[in-house]
Design an enzyme around this catalytic site. Structure first.
Site, mmCIF file in Angstrom:
data_model
loop_
_atom_site.group_PDB
_atom_site.id
_atom_site.type_symbol
_atom_site.label_atom_id
_atom_site.label_comp_id
_atom_site.label_asym_id
_atom_site.label_seq_id
_atom_site.Cartn_x
_atom_site.Cartn_y
_atom_site.Cartn_z
ATOM 1 N N THR A 1 0.850 -1.189 0.000
ATOM 2 C CA THR A 1 0.000 0.000 0.000
ATOM 3 C C THR A 1 0.889 1.245 0.000
ATOM 4 O O THR A 1 1.998 1.235 0.522
ATOM 5 C CB THR A 1 -0.939 0.042 1.224
ATOM 6 O OG1 THR A 1 -0.194 0.281 2.418
ATOM 7 C CG2 THR A 1 -1.710 -1.268 1.368
ATOM 8 N N GLY A 2 0.393 2.308 -0.614
ATOM 9 C CA GLY A 2 1.190 3.534 -0.713
ATOM 10 C C GLY A 2 2.465 3.307 -1.508
ATOM 11 O O GLY A 2 3.545 3.757 -1.131
ATOM 12 N N SER B 1 5.134 6.202 -4.485
ATOM 13 C CA SER B 1 6.199 7.173 -4.265
ATOM 14 C C SER B 1 6.938 6.849 -2.973
ATOM 15 O O SER B 1 6.547 5.942 -2.224
ATOM 16 C CB SER B 1 5.638 8.602 -4.190
ATOM 17 O OG SER B 1 4.771 8.737 -3.074
ATOM 18 N N GLY B 2 7.998 7.598 -2.708
ATOM 19 C CA GLY B 2 8.699 7.503 -1.437
ATOM 20 C C GLY B 2 9.209 6.120 -1.096
ATOM 21 O O GLY B 2 9.716 5.382 -1.947
ATOM 22 N N ILE B 3 9.040 5.752 0.165
ATOM 23 C CA ILE B 3 9.549 4.477 0.668
ATOM 24 C C ILE B 3 8.877 3.301 -0.026
ATOM 25 O O ILE B 3 9.525 2.298 -0.343
ATOM 26 C CB ILE B 3 9.337 4.394 2.189
ATOM 27 C CG1 ILE B 3 10.179 5.456 2.903
ATOM 28 C CG2 ILE B 3 9.706 3.015 2.719
ATOM 29 C CD1 ILE B 3 9.856 5.615 4.368
ATOM 30 N N GLY B 4 7.576 3.418 -0.303
ATOM 31 C CA GLY B 4 6.858 2.320 -0.961
ATOM 32 C C GLY B 4 7.416 2.000 -2.334
ATOM 33 O O GLY B 4 7.634 0.841 -2.678
ATOM 34 N N SER C 1 6.899 4.143 13.038
ATOM 35 C CA SER C 1 7.680 5.362 13.171
ATOM 36 C C SER C 1 8.356 5.400 14.540
ATOM 37 O O SER C 1 7.885 4.775 15.497
ATOM 38 C CB SER C 1 6.765 6.578 13.013
ATOM 39 O OG SER C 1 7.436 7.781 13.327
ATOM 40 N N TYR D 1 -0.977 11.357 14.579
ATOM 41 C CA TYR D 1 -0.009 10.534 13.847
ATOM 42 C C TYR D 1 0.728 9.608 14.811
ATOM 43 O O TYR D 1 0.811 8.396 14.589
ATOM 44 C CB TYR D 1 0.982 11.427 13.104
ATOM 45 C CG TYR D 1 2.027 10.662 12.315
ATOM 46 C CD1 TYR D 1 1.722 10.170 11.043
ATOM 47 C CD2 TYR D 1 3.293 10.437 12.837
ATOM 48 C CE1 TYR D 1 2.676 9.461 10.321
ATOM 49 C CE2 TYR D 1 4.247 9.732 12.124
ATOM 50 C CZ TYR D 1 3.933 9.242 10.864
ATOM 51 O OH TYR D 1 4.875 8.525 10.156
#
Length: 342
Positions: free
Chosen positions: A14-15, A18-21, A177, A199
């Protein structure tokens, strides 16, 4: 018609656009070009763009797309059905999508911490530095809770038959996180309706949920792990402060990395623990550990476990609350569907 996967592993992220995914997907395909990879993303155009990027370097790869907004429970149910219809197995479920809406920086705390001995800790965790303004979704849920936790919980529940298979094992891997603090979470307010750190609360809740999933499902071959990507420069991070500020302090951050291993900085480095877990035997992992992506001052990536500040009693209590909420949400959706047909 279901895709016959044979011995090829099926991985859903999921996600992933972009980025880490996206960095994780690139690393997975470089390691195993035969796997079947499913990018589960909210934005279909961005998902297709990510797919094309991956196909440039891996033209023979098996990459499919599923439109999924984990903040919308109707979208979760629809996407889960599509996954069940498409595949006959699911080996890895990477729960990576997440949001930090309208982050607000306590500038006084920032400047005070910037020139103190706690500067590295402050940047690494955001402790005492970040608050967010939450919203309510169309499902009546707090947006951060729904996106970062409950939507993924419902997805796991919907995909349990594919994840719990006889004589086989599967892994759920959560992107958590270092900002996941017990102090931000309350069992009396799991959606964090009355706080300013949704968050942090949602990430701590995902740590708890992972622990309870292991207690309930390890005997069925399902294993859950949690990772921390370190301080990574992604769209989420850039939303915290103006872009010009990041440009100014980036050289300082690269310098600070000489003294700390938590400044992974790039999505590739941040995905280290996610990728490392792909290569492990799940039954050998510590269910009470959070696996941290770390990068040395020389740029070497590695993974280390750290015990999480969680307990089984709280984990079980949260799971029961989520089950009750799931029942409420499903009834609400069924009533809405009934009303639209009337």
């Amino acid at each position: 018609m279901k895709l016959e996967s044979g011995m090829e592993r099926v991985v859903l992220v999921t996600g992933a656009n972009s980025g880490i995914g996206l960095a994780l997907c690139e690393r997975l395909l470089s390691h195993d070009a035969q796997l079947q990879l499913c990018l589960a993303c909210r934005n279909g155009q961005r998902a297709e763009a990510a797919r094309q990027v991956l196909l440039v370097s891996h033209p023979q790869a098996h990459i499919s797309l599923v439109q999924l907004d984990v903040g919308s429970m109707r979208s979760v149910l629809r996407a889960a059905k599509e996954v069940r219809d498409r595949y006959n197995r699911l080996d890895f479920l990477y729960l990576n999508a997440g949001i930090m809406p309208n982050p607000q920086v306590d500038l006084k705390a920032f400047y005070k911490g910037l020139f103190s001995s706690k500067a590295i800790h402050m940047f690494s965790t955001g402790e005492g530095l970040l608050t967010q303004k939450d919203a309510v979704t169309s499902d009546g849920l707090q947006q951060v809770f729904a996106t970062n936790l409950f939507g993924h919980f419902l997805l796991v529940r919907e995909l349990e038959p594919m994840l719990c298979r006889p004589n086989s094992s599967s892994q759920i891997i959560w992107t958590s996180s270092s900002n996941a603090y017990r102090s931000a979470f309350s069992l009396d307010d799991p959606q964090h309706k009355h706080g300013k750190e949704p968050y942090s609360s949602s990430k701590y809740a995902s740590d708890l949920l992972s622990v309870e999933l292991n207690r309930r499902h390890n005997s069925q071959g399902l294993y859950s792990s949690v990772i921390c990507p370190g301080l990574v420069m992604t769209n989420l991070t850039y939303g915290i402060l103006p872009s010009f500020f990041w440009t100014l302090i980036m050289p300082i951050m690269w310098l600070i990395r000489i003294f700390t291993n938590t400044f992974t900085l790039t999505p590739y480095n941040g995905a280290e623990a996610l990728f490392w877990l792909f290569k492990q035997k799940p039954e050998a992992l510590d269910p009470m550990a959070k696996y941290h992506s770390l990068t040395s001052g020389l740029g070497n990536n590695y993974t280390l476990p750290h015990k999480m500040d969680v307990n089984h009693t709280m984990a079980e209590a949260l799971y029961e609350k989520l089950l009750a909420l799931e029942d409420t949400v499903r009834k609400k959706l069924q009533k809405e569907d009934h009303g639209s047909k009337a």
